[in-house]
Write a protein that holds these residues in place. Structure first.
Motif, PDB file in Angstrom:
ATOM      1  N   ASP A 366     -58.731   9.203  -2.561  1.00  0.00           N
ATOM      2  CA  ASP A 366     -59.819   8.500  -3.244  1.00  0.00           C
ATOM      3  C   ASP A 366     -61.130   8.847  -2.547  1.00  0.00           C
ATOM      4  O   ASP A 366     -61.505   8.236  -1.545  1.00  0.00           O
ATOM      5  N   HIS A 367     -61.831   9.847  -3.074  1.00  0.00           N
ATOM      6  CA  HIS A 367     -63.057  10.308  -2.428  1.00  0.00           C
ATOM      7  C   HIS A 367     -64.137   9.234  -2.425  1.00  0.00           C
ATOM      8  O   HIS A 367     -65.001   9.206  -1.536  1.00  0.00           O
ATOM      9  N   ALA A 368     -64.091   8.354  -3.403  1.00  0.00           N
ATOM     10  CA  ALA A 368     -65.106   7.302  -3.476  1.00  0.00           C
ATOM     11  C   ALA A 368     -64.965   6.291  -2.342  1.00  0.00           C
ATOM     12  O   ALA A 368     -65.915   5.572  -2.015  1.00  0.00           O
ATOM     13  N   SER A 369     -63.770   6.242  -1.732  1.00  0.00           N
ATOM     14  CA  SER A 369     -63.550   5.261  -0.658  1.00  0.00           C
ATOM     15  C   SER A 369     -64.046   5.753   0.688  1.00  0.00           C
ATOM     16  O   SER A 369     -64.138   4.979   1.645  1.00  0.00           O
ATOM     17  N   TYR A 370     -64.355   7.039   0.796  1.00  0.00           N
ATOM     18  CA  TYR A 370     -64.831   7.573   2.067  1.00  0.00           C
ATOM     19  C   TYR A 370     -66.240   7.039   2.352  1.00  0.00           C
ATOM     20  O   TYR A 370     -67.087   6.990   1.468  1.00  0.00           O
ATOM     21  N   GLU A 371     -66.478   6.705   3.613  1.00  0.00           N
ATOM     22  CA  GLU A 371     -67.762   6.106   3.982  1.00  0.00           C
ATOM     23  C   GLU A 371     -68.704   7.127   4.616  1.00  0.00           C
ATOM     24  O   GLU A 371     -68.288   7.946   5.443  1.00  0.00           O
ATOM     25  N   THR A 372     -69.972   7.071   4.217  1.00  0.00           N
ATOM     26  CA  THR A 372     -71.016   7.814   4.904  1.00  0.00           C
ATOM     27  C   THR A 372     -71.602   6.898   5.973  1.00  0.00           C
ATOM     28  O   THR A 372     -72.195   5.865   5.656  1.00  0.00           O
ATOM     29  N   VAL A 373     -71.408   7.245   7.220  1.00  0.00           N
ATOM     30  CA  VAL A 373     -71.870   6.413   8.333  1.00  0.00           C
ATOM     31  C   VAL A 373     -73.322   6.765   8.642  1.00  0.00           C
ATOM     32  O   VAL A 373     -73.624   7.879   9.082  1.00  0.00           O
ATOM     33  N   THR A 374     -74.209   5.807   8.415  1.00  0.00           N
ATOM     34  CA  THR A 374     -75.645   6.080   8.593  1.00  0.00           C
ATOM     35  C   THR A 374     -76.293   5.201   9.647  1.00  0.00           C
ATOM     36  O   THR A 374     -77.500   5.304   9.867  1.00  0.00           O
ATOM     37  N   ARG A 540     -72.181  14.527  -1.270  1.00  0.00           N
ATOM     38  CA  ARG A 540     -71.154  15.538  -1.542  1.00  0.00           C
ATOM     39  C   ARG A 540     -70.509  15.990  -0.242  1.00  0.00           C
ATOM     40  O   ARG A 540     -69.304  16.251  -0.187  1.00  0.00           O
ATOM     41  N   ALA A 541     -71.307  16.093   0.823  1.00  0.00           N
ATOM     42  CA  ALA A 541     -70.765  16.477   2.126  1.00  0.00           C
ATOM     43  C   ALA A 541     -69.739  15.465   2.611  1.00  0.00           C
ATOM     44  O   ALA A 541     -68.726  15.827   3.233  1.00  0.00           O
ATOM     45  N   THR A 542     -69.986  14.180   2.338  1.00  0.00           N
ATOM     46  CA  THR A 542     -69.035  13.135   2.744  1.00  0.00           C
ATOM     47  C   THR A 542     -67.687  13.331   2.065  1.00  0.00           C
ATOM     48  O   THR A 542     -66.629  13.234   2.705  1.00  0.00           O
ATOM     49  N   GLU A 543     -67.694  13.587   0.765  1.00  0.00           N
ATOM     50  CA  GLU A 543     -66.440  13.798   0.044  1.00  0.00           C
ATOM     51  C   GLU A 543     -65.651  14.948   0.656  1.00  0.00           C
ATOM     52  O   GLU A 543     -64.434  14.854   0.860  1.00  0.00           O
ATOM     53  N   TYR A 544     -66.360  16.042   0.930  1.00  0.00           N
ATOM     54  CA  TYR A 544     -65.704  17.233   1.466  1.00  0.00           C
ATOM     55  C   TYR A 544     -65.238  17.028   2.906  1.00  0.00           C
ATOM     56  O   TYR A 544     -64.071  17.280   3.247  1.00  0.00           O
ATOM     57  N   ALA A 545     -66.128  16.567   3.768  1.00  0.00           N
ATOM     58  CA  ALA A 545     -65.829  16.472   5.194  1.00  0.00           C
ATOM     59  C   ALA A 545     -64.824  15.373   5.503  1.00  0.00           C
ATOM     60  O   ALA A 545     -63.889  15.563   6.295  1.00  0.00           O
ATOM     61  N   ALA A 546     -64.997  14.205   4.895  1.00  0.00           N
ATOM     62  CA  ALA A 546     -64.060  13.112   5.144  1.00  0.00           C
ATOM     63  C   ALA A 546     -62.678  13.468   4.615  1.00  0.00           C
ATOM     64  O   ALA A 546     -61.657  13.106   5.227  1.00  0.00           O
TER      65      ALA A 546
END
Length: 979
Positions: A366-374, A540-546
């Motif tokens: 579930d790519h939407a569940s990945y968090e971008t830590v800011t 988009r980077a979050t989806e890929y990297a996470a």
């Protein structure tokens, strides 16, 4: 529980002592997490323990024990704390999800009708030592089921250890390999080296290897301390004198007590059959369906007729499971494939492998569940979560595939399957703006983030998991972070599947997870439109990297236990994982090249190429494009009508190297000149023209990249630039090596194994003549010629020796009569006679080749002397040409692979050996059987003998070769002169 009958221990009995406390932690960390379906109770360690104990009772590695007990620590406090209050003072609290399993595992032991033993004030190791020594005195043999290094002091005289998770027996030889001394001296080595985990102080500045060297030299700890004034190294001498009493204290702490008063006498440990109804009731209460079925089938009791028992649970408040565990899956769901099922059925660890695989496959991405830590607060939360659970998957994103050129852009973490985040650090807009200078980018400040990540990534109690860790390690090392400890999913896959499949993350994900990860080109573009990762949109980077971190963690869950199933744990832990940091540091060091010399060489090669071109045109009678296969073929086979023309499937004539070599061997001048032209132009384009472009702008040196998982045999390969294919038998190739130079005040030292593959062949094929020749230091090629052609070694014609040399090396690679004829320029019949005569004189070689080929055909793989498996899954193909090629490769693989393993072992040991000796030498390059070092001029004389010693003893103690290894080493101002 039924009463245990007394059964006196006598000669011929076999006592098994299970180190229960140690096993709990190993099962917890090695096996995938598991929870009880009904209430979410964590039971992974319990499940592993039950499978282990059941297997011991049923099989015990081919031997059924007559006596058996599981030994536990009663508490953290023991008599050693009275001796030294800080003993084990800094051990962390056990994980929360493990705490409730301690008591359950004790209940499980009793359910199996096995003695569960612990005593207040004593550690499990002392109980084990006392039982083991009493059994030995009674004439029985003892197996201690543990891998705990502290118990290794007991090994010998009827006592051995068994690491069940690795399926490895630990005898005296294995103890010597680990500690460098025999078991009776292990406590002395430990007393000097100390133990940071148990907080045993030891002597500052002395590690295990140094301690072993000292104990071997002086005999024992007391003799060493009494003669400490004799130690040559000032700092070491001072530490031994000042900390002598601490060393003696440390010896008391590590020495096991073999004379404890036992609450349960040894004679009462006789094995009794479990009450199947009681055992099944316990297993059903835990909801372990697989082992429940096995126990029911083995005992003839229908599990459906048994009600679940009562299990008391402490230190747990209850939780809801996130997903049903694989053990409790409905019938028919998540079953392994038929070829896997037969393997998994007999082993609990294997069952856990396939259960884990089924569980992670069922959990969607579930790519939407990945968090971008800011924010730093959110980063702190993720770090705390990772530290608490003890493992985390890590991945880095950067601006280049080459870590010495790359700039860090972001870091991704995964703490559980499906739970991952991405920490952007250096993303920018196309105009180059970063957060704070006008760009709308929310990111964590680089310096603060790295400071916090350093705590996590260097924490000794948290396992870091990565795919191709060498890249991440070196990139983060440049940022001031030393990642440790770690696992590498790429190398885990390589350890048990070398030669069968690729080991890239995408391939592994598709195979084991049934998931195709996001492609890099889908986020960064491709071709001319491709951008560096710092320009990728953060969302988009979050989806890929996470996702990369998530995939890596899932792969680790599935792949790590397969090392046990494949019996390659030792290969991974001794040949693969330790080499990661060694190679990374070598890549970081790089090597200096002389740019001006390369320019001169490039000009010389251009002139040589032009000269050869003119000669080609003259021979052809016209000018044409030499690099065009079509035009060259028309000249050779159309105009000149040369023989041996072969066409491809498209109908075009082929002009590959083998075709030209065949024509040149028959005396045709034009093909020979074309081969010369190709070699010159390749050297020019690949090295003299290209190498200056690889000089790092910051270091001024060339930094090659080593690939650890690209060959079937364990050989390393290098790229960007490839420094392993520079020819050494041509003048031009040697000139290129001259451009690799030592800086002012330094020397390059080249250390090269002499004829290592022939030596390994002599060992593996047991050829008396070759063994004797190597032992006596004879000229092996002259000796072979003398044996084959009945000519004396003294005054031998060099051409006769050359023929023997060609056969010696050719045999290793399965050379044919045709190939040998071409190489020596002799008729094929004569070459065939040479090969037949060779096998007649050395019949063991033919036996080795035949047995290796038969083994490969039966098993699909061959093994090196150190247990590495090289797979040849298609060796039984119906294609005769392909089958012959694979048979030759399979024959060669144990030889080449063993040589590769030996130099890996040497590289892994080299860093510490140089450090212990205080040598300033740095290891720069590895080229197959050769290591290249950079050494200060005034340290060369002391360093070369040390390098030779480490390399020549690299196979020990795991393998005692029948022939000595020999290393040629010398120093010079450039690589060519040093070689």
């Amino acid at each position: 529980m039924p009463e245990h009958q007394k059964r006196p221990v006598t000669a011929g009995d076999h006592l098994y002592l299970v180190d229960g406390s140690a096993y709990i932690f190993r099962a917890y960390h090695a096996l995938p997490p598991l929870t009880r379906k009904s209430d979410g109770l964590p039971v992974g360690a319990v499940h592993g323990f039950c499978n282990m104990l059941w297997k011991l009772l049923r099989e015990a590695d081919g031997e059924t024990p007559t006596h058996l007990a599981v030994i536990f620590d009663h508490s953290a406090h023991s008599f050693r704390n009275e001796i030294y209050s800080d003993y084990k003072a800094h051990r962390p609290e056990p994980p929360e999800d493990l705490r409730p399993q301690f008591q359950i595992i004790r209940d499980a032991t009793r359910a199996f009708n096995v003695h569960c033993i612990e005593q207040k004030g004593y550690e499990a190791d002392d109980l084990i030592a006392t039982y083991a020594c009493e059994a030995r005195e009674a004439g029985a043999t003892v197996t201690i089921v543990s891998s705990d290094k502290d118990l290794m002091q007991l090994v010998g005289d009827g006592i051995e250890m068994y690491d069940q998770m690795k399926d490895k027996r630990i005898g005296v030889a294995e103890v010597v390999e680990k500690f460098g001394v025999e078991p009776r001296l292990v406590r002395d080595v430990q007393a000097l080296a100390g133990d940071s985990i148990d907080n045993v102080p030891g002597v500052p500045g002395i590690g295990v290897k140094t301690a072993a060297q000292l104990i071997l030299e002086y005999g024992d700890l007391e003799s060493l301390l009494a003669r400490a004034e004799e130690i040559k190294q000032p700092k070491r001498r001072q530490n031994l004198i000042e900390h002598a009493e601490m060393a003696r204290l440390s010896r008391k702490l590590v020495e096991l007590d073999c004379h404890m008063p036992l609450d349960v006498p040894l004679d009462e440990l006789g094995v009794q059959e479990p009450d199947p109804r009681r055992l099944l009731a316990f297993l059903k209460a835990m909801e372990f369906t697989t082992i429940t079925r096995r126990v029911g089938a083995a005992t003839g009791v229908d599990p459906d007729e048994i009600e679940p028992g009562e299990v008391s649970i402490a230190h747990w408040e209850g939780a809801k499971p996130e997903a049903p565990p694989a053990e409790a899956a409905p019938e028919g769901k998540g079953e392994p494939a038929p070829e896997q099922r037969s393997t998994a059925a007999a082993d609990g660890v294997c069952a856990a492998v396939f259960a884990a695989e089924a569980a992670v496959k069922d959990l969607p991405f579930d790519h939407a569940s990945y968090e971008t830590v800011t924010t730093l607060d959110r980063l702190d939360t993720w770090i705390a979560e990772a530290l608490a659970q003890g493992h985390v998957a890590v991945d880095t994103e950067a601006t280049s595939l080459f870590p010495m050129e790359a700039e860090l852009v972001g870091v991704s973490l995964a703490t559980a399957p499906g739970r991952a985040c991405y920490v952007p650090l250096a993303h920018r807009k196309a105009d180059g703006l970063f957060e704070g200078d006008g760009a709308d980018l929310q990111q964590v400040p680089m310096a603060e983030a790295l400071q916090r990540l350093k705590v996590l990534l260097e924490d000794p109690g948290t396992l870091k998991i990565a795919q191709n860790m060498k890249y991440d390690w070196l990139l983060l090392k440049r940022c001031g972070i030393d990642i440790a400890p770690f696992d590498d999913t790429m190398l885990i896959s390589y350890a048990f599947e070398a030669g069968r499949r690729a080991h890239g993350m995408d391939e592994l994900s598709k195979r084991y997870l049934g998931h195709t990860p996001i492609a890099y080109k889908d986020v960064a573009g491709s071709g001319k439109s491709q951008v560096t990762f710092d320009l990728v949109d953060v969302a988009r980077a979050t989806e890929y990297a996470a996702e990369d971190a998530d995939v890596t963690l899932r792969l680790w869950t599935v792949l790590k236990p397969r090392l046990v199933d494949g019996k390659v744990v030792t290969v991974y832990e001794t040949l693969e994982r330790p080499l990661v940091t060694v190679l990374a540091r070598m890549e970081q060091e790089g090597v200096e090249v002389d740019r001006a010399m390369l320019a001169r060489l490039s000009s010389d090669l251009a002139q040589s190429a032009a000269r050869v071109e003119d000669e080609i045109y003259e021979l052809a009678g016209e000018r044409f494009t030499i690099g065009s296969p079509k035009q060259l073929a028309e000249i050779l086979f159309g105009k000149m009508g040369l023989p041996g023309a072969r066409k491809t499937k498209t109908g075009a004539w082929t002009t590959g190297a083998s075709v030209l070599e065949d024509l040149a061997a028959e005396g045709h001048a034009l093909p020979a000149k074309v081969l010369e032209w190709r070699q010159i132009t390749k050297l020019k384009s690949t090295y003299t023209d290209a190498l200056p472009g690889y000089i790092n702008r910051d270091t001024g040196r060339v930094h090659t990249c080593y690939s650890m998982a690209s060959t079937t045999t364990g050989r390393l390969s290098s790229s960007e630039p490839n420094l392993q294919n520079i020819p050494v038998r041509t003048e031009e190739g040697r000139k290129i090596r001259k451009a690799f130079v030592a800086p002012k005040g330094m020397k390059l030292v080249s250390a090269d194994y002499s004829q290592i593959e022939l030596r390994i062949l002599a060992h593996m094929a047991e050829i008396p003549q070759l063994v004797t020749a190597f032992e006596e230091g004879l000229d092996i090629h002259a000796m072979t010629a003398s044996e084959m052609f009945s000519v004396p070694i003294e005054g031998m014609d060099p051409s006769v020796r050359r023929r023997a040399k060609a056969i010696n090396f050719g045999i290793i690679y399965g050379i044919s009569a045709f190939g040998l004829a071409n190489q020596l320029g002799i008729p094929r019949g004569e070459a065939g006679d040479y090969i037949r005569r060779y096998f007649e004189r050395f019949p063991g070689i033919r036996d080795y080749m035949d047995s290796t080929k038969a083994f490969a055909k039966a098993n699909g793989y061959v093994t090196t002397l150190f247990g590495r498996k090289a797979h040849f899954p298609n060796i039984n193909t119906g294609s005769a040409a392909e089958r012959a090629f694979l048979e030759r490769a399979a024959i060669n693989a144990p030889i080449q692979g063993s040589a590769a393993d030996i130099i890996r072992r040497a590289m892994i040991r080299m860093e510490e050996a140089l450090h212990v000796a205080g040598s300033p030498a740095r290891m720069l390059l590895q080229v197959h059987d050769e290591l290249i070092f950079e050494v200060p001029e005034d340290a060369v004389a002391d360093t070369i003998p040390l390098i030779r010693k480490v390399m020549e003893e690299a196979a020990l103690p795991a393998v005692q070769l029948k022939v000595p290894l020999q290393v040629d080493a010398r120093a010079a101002d450039n690589w060519d002169e040093a070689h």
